[in-house]
Structure formats: C-alpha cells, structure tokens
Enzyme design. Structure first.
Site, mmCIF file in Angstrom:
data_model
loop_
_atom_site.group_PDB
_atom_site.id
_atom_site.type_symbol
_atom_site.label_atom_id
_atom_site.label_comp_id
_atom_site.label_asym_id
_atom_site.label_seq_id
_atom_site.Cartn_x
_atom_site.Cartn_y
_atom_site.Cartn_z
ATOM 1 N N ASP A 535 -29.540 -35.883 15.185
ATOM 2 C CA ASP A 535 -30.855 -36.040 14.576
ATOM 3 C C ASP A 535 -30.794 -37.120 13.510
ATOM 4 O O ASP A 535 -29.729 -37.583 13.117
ATOM 5 C CB ASP A 535 -31.340 -34.701 13.997
ATOM 6 C CG ASP A 535 -30.375 -34.122 12.967
ATOM 7 O OD1 ASP A 535 -30.147 -34.780 11.931
ATOM 8 O OD2 ASP A 535 -29.838 -33.019 13.198
ATOM 9 N N GLU A 615 -4.283 -46.804 36.618
ATOM 10 C CA GLU A 615 -5.338 -46.327 35.708
ATOM 11 C C GLU A 615 -5.228 -47.005 34.339
ATOM 12 O O GLU A 615 -6.235 -47.383 33.736
ATOM 13 C CB GLU A 615 -5.220 -44.800 35.528
ATOM 14 C CG GLU A 615 -5.648 -44.011 36.751
ATOM 15 C CD GLU A 615 -5.303 -42.528 36.650
ATOM 16 O OE1 GLU A 615 -6.012 -41.724 37.253
ATOM 17 O OE2 GLU A 615 -4.308 -42.166 35.981
#
Ligand code: GLA
Length: 732
Positions: A535, A615
């Site tokens: 928020d 990876e």
C-alpha cells in the site's frame, strides 16, 4: 495557477495538467462538491449538481433556505459528509460531542493557499516542493469543532491528495467515531468499481462490479491493509477500459484497517467514501487537540485506466517513495528463503553467495532464522540477537564473509511480532496484544506486539539498532506475518480502547521513520507474508515490497498485472525461483521466470549451489539483459497490453514499458495457456511515434509505429509450455 480561489463565486478550484476539481460554498455556508473531471476553462460548475427533486423523507436544515424542499443534507453533493445531521447516505465523519450528541454541521470559515505540500504529523503522505496546498476550514454550526480540509495539487501527475485535520477548540473532550478522509460525490452516471482482492499467494486479483443502490465496499479489519483487499480502487464509467472512459483512481496512504465504499442514493447520485474503517474505531480529541485523517490520493483520467496508472506510477516513484534508492538502480539480490528455509548456517550462505556472485548477483539477503533459537517458526520473534552458533561467528563476521565474496549483505526482521517462546515474551507478556481474561489467538505461532505503547516500540527500536550498528548491513526486509486479533492495550483506559488500531499504526510508522532515517544507506523492502501490506503507506518508508510469496511466473502474471493498476514496477519485488515451483508445483522455463521478474526488481530466491551449469549461464545472461533494460523498465511508461484475467480473449498476458518520447519500448508477452492449433495473435503496442519506423529485436524489416500500434506485433509461438518473449522495439 493550480489553485483558484474565487471569492465572488465562492468557488475553490484545483487544476492539474488534465483535470479540474471544484467545490463551492452555498447559501448556508455548506461546502458543496461541484466537479471532478477533465480540465476546462474556469466556470462555476454548480449547475452540474443542482437537483430539484422533492424531499423524499430528506429533512431540511433548520437554517436552510425558506421553502426550498430540495435543500437537504441528504441530497447536497458535499465535500465532507457528516453523520447524524440528516445525511442518510454513506458518511465520512462522525463526531460525538462532549454533551453526548452525535453530529456536526460543518460550515465554511476560510480558505487559503500554501506553497508546497502539506504534511501530516506521524503519517505517511506524498511530498513535494512543486505541489501547492489549499486549506479550507469548516466549523460546526454549534460547537467549536473545526475541520481543516487539506488538498494538494501535483499538476504534472494529475494527482490530488486530500486529508482532514479535526481540531477541538471546545473546553471538553470530543470523540471521533468515524474519521474517514474522502467523500466524493460523482456526476450523475452509471459507474463500476474495480478493486483488487486476494489471499496469501494470490494477491491483487482484479474484479469489477457495478455500483448500484446497495453498498459496494472493500475493507480490512485485520490491522493491516491485507492480502484480501487493497486500499486502492478505481471508480469508472460503465464502459471504461484501459484506453477509454472516465476513471477515478482512489488510493489510501495508510496500511491499517480501511474502508472504501460506494453506493447510488435515492437521487441516483453515486458517492464514494474512503478512510480508516470505522469498526472498533473511536478517538478522543482533548481540548486544543487535533486528529489527522490518513491521506487519500486521487487521479482522474478521461482516457481509461492506462493513463491513470501512469500518473500514479510517476507520483509514487517521485513523490511518495523516499531515500537514496527511490530512483536509483537497485542491486540484484539473492534471498535464501526458498533455497534453505530455516535450514542453514554461515558456510551454506557463503557458498550460495560465492556462486551467486559469479552470475552477477550483487546483494545477499539472509532471511528468517538468524536470531535466537529460530530453527522453525515457533519461537524467538522479539529476540533480535544473532544466533552465533548458526552463524558460526558474529553477525559482523558473517557480513564480512559475504562482503569478502564481493557482495553486499542484508537481513530479515519481523519487528512487530513476538513468539510466546521468546525472552521478550517471558520478560514482558503484556507487550503482546491480549484481552483481559482471554488467551490470545496464535497465528503462525506468534502474537502481535502492542505498538500503541511507546516503550514497546522503543524496545524493538533499540534491539534493531544494535543489530544494524553491529554489522555491515545494506538491506533490510521488514516482514509482518500475521494479522491483529485480541486488540487491547493495557496502557489505555477502557474508554480509549477504540484508539488502539490507529495508535498501533502510528507506533509502527514512528518506528519505520526512526529506523529508515537513521540508516539512509540501507535499502528497505516491505513484506507481509508476501504482498499483504502492499500500500501507499508502506511505500513512503520502503521503496519496494515483496509482491507475493508466490514466485511462480504464471501466477505472478495476474499478481503483478493487478498490482500495476496503482503501483509502479520499481516497487514490485520479484524473484526467479526453482521448479517445480514451491507454491503450486508448476514447471516453467527459466527464461519465462526471468522475463516476468524483469518487470519488478528482479532477484533470485533459490539454492544456486544446486543449479546446473546451463542454468547458471542462463541466470548470468538474464542479469546482464535485465541491467541493459533497467532504465527503460523502471523509468518508462508502463502499459498493460493483454490481460491475464481474460483467457477467453487471448492465451497471452502482455505488458510494455516505453520511453515517454516513444523512442524505445520493451514488450513482454507470456503464453499462459497451451491449446493445440490456436490462431495467430498480435498485440497492439502503445506509446510509439506513429510516423516513425522501428525495428523489433534488431530486425532487418522495419515497421511503422502506427502499424505496431494499430495492427500490432505478431506474437511468435514457441512450441513448449509457458513460452515467453521480449520484443525490444527501437527506432530504425
Ligand atoms: C514471510 C515472507 C517470506 C519469508 C518468510 C520467513 O512468509 O513473505 O518471504 O521471509 O516470511 O518466515
């Protein structure tokens, strides 16, 4: 001039680049709200709210104009609505006077402008020297209770902020039983509310509903803004979409209990209110005391949601987030949580840092489990003392070991919570919220500290300072892993218990202010079981938030897409994690995990020592690629292109960032559904120059901007599960 005071018309007008907001004092001295919409030449807009409808059981004020039955608090578009005086709609303010009566009739006293942006003591708020402030003061017709209505205008971003400071100039205490900041009476029309509900690992799912005569509300009573609702909504024309239609974005700069509610009333007018949730709230204001309502931020757009979001993104990045990192390049971090959970020691972390460094990672974050005897989530919250056995030395020594690997070092805290099995709880059981004679409820095996008490906040502050002063720490993750129950403070008398929720927020904001200002070089990331407190309040203290505990790239599409309606990508913590994913077991290509995380802060959350060479090479490539696009992604205009919430319309989710001058764009498209023999798809790009030529990923072929924006970009289909592509669009 962003603020026009017209004493003849008694109008007060706020102007941004594209919008206008107006209020007017009427014959009785009531401040009416007359307009909020596209900018136009100044005129008195009162005609737009006039209504000749009869009384309909709507009473007339005792000093209302003679014979004008339509003049009722229940019908007037009001700038600040009060309960108890005949306004039967949703009302924002509720005043319990010293004599026990409930109500206030605010009447105009004065209006003045101030240079710069007002601030609110102890509360987060937008800031900025370039903003201008209007203060309109109203006073109850009877009692010396004043309402100072604060407005700030950020012209450039079409942002208007509001707050109300209630001042008690009577000689007795009064009580606010409702202190909601926003009343917004909209022009007649049919509107929808778009809001973002969710739960843990599924935050900010978009939903849309018509505002009819029953109330439509989003709310939290959890002591936190929560995963379940977000204190941000869009009220919009029934036909509004990303590009089209009127949209009012409304966000609360507050992280606690809230309510945003809308309804159509008997005159078919729509009213929206927003602010602190009035449930279990009341606040005493002593003589000469004040109460400040949390700020509301509003952006109006007449070109749909896209433009509204862009305004919020810029305003939040530049005028809400603070500190050295608000616009600076954030370090690429690795967090050990999904890699090790509680099962680590210093050697393990250093080994991870060693590998991560080789791939280009810049910051190592040690998550939960470094303090007290915390090898699981049953103990030690509240005891912020490094576990030197686990850390194989002091915290400072571990930080040095990580620094020696060429990396910055960060740690995790959960300052607001306490475990029953902790030294702090054994010494001060009263520090945790608990009701008299009622055993408090546990959630994730922990209680919440009573931050309405200064000595509790001070205790945690001192412990944190000791840790942060004692080692070379560059980053802090600030978590909050349960919601508030058993609300009761032993420090307050019975009649003041309704203040505790808000006083808790004030205590938390105080701690955040003290810690973040004492350590200006530390990057702070907010977290609450992932995105449970995403928020505008938290963003004032910490410029990024761990968006969700769900790190699956496909679920993240909806989460990050929903989050983007209000919040910029620079605020969205996003990490590449391992597959099968720990939250939903899905397997996605590493490249897709990277592409989705690019539209956020990008980091890693896995055990790099267990990765294959292939990876590792892919992560090294990603870090280089992410950094090469960093400026474009973080500072470009962000557009949502294809929604992940409409699988019947497209199998892709796509978003874009584009330089404001249209010279460069990056589109990310992820295919989240796999069906055989599907039709070709194009995505319409936004923000390019229509008559300029562009290349896509350095292609020989050039494309006219107008074509890319009207026909679109062809989405190449790669034949495997969950493929994604980046399309880098540059001037030819
Ligand atoms: C919360 C956070 C996670 C992690 C754990 C640690 O769930 O969202 O990222 O920090 O707490 O307990």
């Amino acid at each position: 001039m962003p603020i026009i005071i017209n004493n003849e018309d008694k109008t007060y007008t706020l102007l941004t680049k594209n919008t206008m907001y107006q209020m007017k004092v009427d014959v009785c001295g009531v401040l009416e709200h007359t307009y909020y919409g596209p900018v136009m030449e100044y005129m008195d807009m009162h005609y737009g709210v006039e209504c000749d409808m009869g009384p309909c059981f709507s009473p007339n004020p005792a000093d209302g104009p003679d014979g004008v039955w339509a003049y009722s608090y229940n019908g007037i578009n009001q700038e600040m609505s009060c309960a108890g005086i005949g306004d039967f709609r949703l009302t924002a303010m509720g005043v319990r006077n010293a004599d026990g009566s409930f109500g206030a009739e605010p009447r105009f006293v004065s209006a003045k402008t101030e240079k710069g942006k007002y601030s609110l003591s102890g509360l987060p708020a937008f800031y900025g020297d370039k903003a201008e402030t209007l203060v309109v003061t109203l006073k109850d017709k009877v009692h010396d209770v004043y309402f100072h209505l604060y407005y700030a205008v950020f012209e450039e971003y079409d942002l208007i902020t509001r707050s109300i400071v209630v001042e008690n100039k009577t000689d007795k205490s009064i009580k606010l039983e409702k202190a909601m900041t926003l009343t917004l009476d909209l022009p007649l029309g049919t509107y929808d509310m778009v809001y973002f509900h969710g739960r843990h690992t599924r935050e900010r799912m978009l939903e849309r509903t018509r505002i009819r005569h029953s109330q439509v509300s989003v709310a939290s009573m959890r002591g936190a803004s929560s995963h379940m609702e977000n204190p941000f909504v869009i009220v919009c024309d029934k036909n509004a979409n990303e590009e089209y239609g009127a949209a009012w974005g409304i966000g609360l700069v507050y992280s606690g209990n809230f309510l945003i509610s809308a309804e159509k009333n008997l005159q078919e007018k729509t009213r929206v209110i927003a602010g602190i949730n009035p449930e279990n709230f009341n606040f005493e204001i002593e003589p000469n005391g004040e109460f400040a309502c949390p700020e509301v931020a509003m952006v109006y757009s007449n070109e749909g949601f896209g433009k509204m979001s862009n305004s919020f993104h810029k305003a939040i990045r530049n005028n809400l987030c603070r500190g050295k990192y608000k616009n600076a390049q954030r370090p690429v971090l690795i967090n050990n949580w999904e890699g090790t959970y509680f099962d680590f020691n210093a050697d393990k972390l250093v080994a991870m840092a060693h590998e991560a460094k080789k791939m280009g990672v810049e910051l190592f974050v040690m998550d939960d489990g470094w303090f007290g005897k915390r090898d699981n989530d049953c103990c030690a919250l509240g005891d912020w003392v490094p576990n030197e056995e686990k850390l194989q030395g002091t915290l400072s020594q571990l930080a040095k070991r990580i620094n020696d690997e060429g990396m910055k070092f960060g740690i995790w805290f959960e300052p607001e919570c306490i475990s029953e099995d902790s030294n702090l709880y054994r010494a001060h059981p009263d520090y945790a919220f608990a009701m008299p004679n009622r055993a408090p409820q546990v959630s994730r095996n922990q209680y919440v500290l009573d931050f309405s008490r200064k000595e509790v906040v001070d205790n945690i502050y001192n412990q944190m300072v000791k840790v942060l002063d004692g080692a070379n720490i560059s980053y802090v993750k600030w978590d909050f892993n349960r919601h508030i129950t058993d609300l009761y403070s032993v420090a307050l008398p019975a009649e003041k218990q309704g203040e505790v929720y808000h006083r808790y927020m004030l205590g938390l904001y105080d701690l955040l202010e003290r810690i973040t200002s004492r350590y200006p070089d530390i990057l702070f990331e907010s977290c609450s079981g992932g995105g449970g407190r995403f928020d505008m309040g938290m963003l004032y203290y910490m410029p990024q938030v761990w968006t969700s505990d769900n790190s699956d790239a496909i679920d993240r599409l909806k989460i990050q897409y929903g989050t983007s309606f209000a919040y910029p990508v620079s605020t969205m913590g996003s990490h590449v994690s391992v597959c099968p994913n720990h939250q939903n077991a899905r397997v996605t290509p590493l490249q897709t995990r990277g592409n989705v995380a690019y539209f956020g802060t990008y980091g890693l959350e896995l055990d790099v020592t267990k990765m294959t060479d292939e990876e590792k090479a892919e992560i090294s490539r990603q870090i280089k690629e992410f950094k090469s696009y960093y400026d474009l992604i973080q500072h470009g205009d962000y557009y949502r292109l294809i929604s992940p919430f409409t699988p019947d319309e497209s199998l892709y989710c796509a978003w874009e960032t584009v330089r404001p001058d249209g010279s460069e764009a990056l589109v990310c498209a992820v295919r989240y559904e796999t069906d055989a023999n599907t039709a070709a798809e194009y995505v319409k790009v936004k923000g390019l120059c229509k008559d300029k030529l562009y290349r896509i990923n350095g292609s020989e072929k050039t494309y006219l901007g107008a074509a890319l924006m009207n026909i679109g970009l062809f989405l190449k289909y790669d034949f495997f599960s969950y493929p994604s592509r980046l399309y880098h669009i540059t001037l030819a």
